[in-house]
Design an enzyme around this catalytic site. Sequence first.
Site, PDB file in Angstrom:
ATOM      1  CB  SER A 138     -25.935   6.102 -63.627  1.00  0.00           C
ATOM      2  OG  SER A 138     -25.609   7.281 -62.656  1.00  0.00           O
ATOM      3  CG  HIS A 180     -29.044   9.384 -61.181  1.00  0.00           C
ATOM      4  ND1 HIS A 180     -30.027   7.765 -61.257  1.00  0.00           N
ATOM      5  CD2 HIS A 180     -27.990   8.639 -61.311  1.00  0.00           C
ATOM      6  CE1 HIS A 180     -29.257   7.738 -60.845  1.00  0.00           C
ATOM      7  NE2 HIS A 180     -28.085   7.977 -61.396  1.00  0.00           N
ATOM      8  CD  GLU A 207     -33.004   7.404 -60.352  1.00  0.00           C
ATOM      9  OE1 GLU A 207     -33.942   6.475 -60.072  1.00  0.00           O
ATOM     10  OE2 GLU A 207     -32.222   7.781 -59.349  1.00  0.00           O
TER      11      GLU A 207
END
Lengths: 285, 285
Positions: A138, A180, A207
């Site tokens: 992330s 994401h 993800e």
Amino acid sequence: MSRPNAEPAGARPGRGTLIIIGGHEAKEGRREILREVARHVQEKKLVIATVASHKPEGYFEEYEKAFHGLGVGELAELYVNERQEALHDEKLQALTDAAGVLFSGGDQVRITSQIGDTPLDARVREIYEAGGVVAGTSAGASVMCETMLVGGASRSSYRIGDLRMAPGLGLVCGIIIDQHFAERGRMGRLLGAVAQNPRILGIGIDEDTAIVMENSHFRVIGSGAVYVADGSGITHSNIAEAHTDEPLSLSDVRLHVLSAGDAFDLKRRQPQPGEAHRAPTRERG
Amino acid sequence: MSRPNAEPAGARPGRGTLIIIGGHEAKEGRREILREVARHVQEKKLVIATVASHKPEGYFEEYEKAFHGLGVGELAELYVNERQEALHDEKLQALTDAAGVLFSGGDQVRITSQIGDTPLDARVREIYEAGGVVAGTSAGASVMCETMLVGGASRSSYRIGDLRMAPGLGLVCGIIIDQHFAERGRMGRLLGAVAQNPRILGIGIDEDTAIVMENSHFRVIGSGAVYVADGSGITHSNIAEAHTDEPLSLSDVRLHVLSAGDAFDLKRRQPQPGEAHRAPTRERG
């Protein structure tokens, strides 16, 4: 295509490996991505750097549990509340003898503003250059780049003025990472970033999906897809002319979708589809 | 590229106009998209076909309000609860003397299963062939195509088995439409559809954005972007070999992003950037 004046795309020179994760990697079951991180660390020390988070409580414990049984010798936490702490030897000791560092999620600007250009930053580079692994998920993924994406529209029409970028840790050059990716509908902003300077290859990672990069080559692992947007052939863009609240106009992006088993040559900007994607696995009548 | 054996891409032969809307078109303020619909209808009759909805209450009234002041002569509603009603003259009368039809949102399979191959369906075609306008938003947009997208992953990694398609109303050939495009993160499934047969051009339309199509040419209006995925140059795809739960692997898609003022030539598969995107509108120091 040769780019004589640009730094070659790919991981910075070094013997190490970068594992760049799109967020929400599986922490139970097969744990394919964490298993890959562990495979590189072996029985040595892995440092979980939770510095991206404003409230790091629980992150380290979650990873302690997630790495259980994967063969990592030692897990240590690195957190920095204020930049000043990053200048002290005490924090640096967390990285002593580490074979790997994993940056967890949060805010990528927190990572760069707290540890950028500190001894901690230098030590992370040393670990990588010595053949270690630097992983990031992330925010920890975005931060790997020379120029990192820090903000922009998700799940809405991308507007030219939406994009925010900042200097990243610079472990990898010539690419910009978004994470994401499918989950937050980020194609617009990735293309917006590429349009700003097509020298930069745009890489969007879903993800529970990661790219494992060595030199100028990466392969894909995990359950989702990786999108590669190559702007070198762009024939038109409104990025410099349009108002900041206008949507993008962009012609002739070359787009690839990669999934587990596929690889990519950053120097040649060329996908290398995996063998698993070539062999028939079922019949249709 | 010539496609000798395929029906030419674009709207079916006819003198009319298709206005294909990505959903949530503005219903207050400038109402650019509805204004375009009204411009084609002029002071004649526009039929709001709410048949995509299981519960049509309120849709017609919303459009009555939204079209207020835009100069449409008459608004009428067309709803069909059961297919049998679509076979009766009574419903057909709603379309008498109509210069345009707008299909509202809901479920695209409801439109095709209720009115497909009925006199209502034929009458809609006649209106279009005679020079009228057929508009559709959301489900009403998808349904325009020969083969329509009816389901598949939004906001998650696209899996090969995720996609569902069905025969649409067929007012336009050679393309597949997806809507709420940026808002619902649908790039994966659009590429999945294109990979199945790259003869089909994938067109993803953001909310409050539309394409206005005449023959094999469309232009973009509204506030968002339109994504065009051209698969004719695809060099690799795992669509036929991989398991249905595997993510996509696809090389060399040509991608364009269009916004208001841009146009596209479906026959040549070539974007035509608008003049507004070529002229500088600000200076940077």
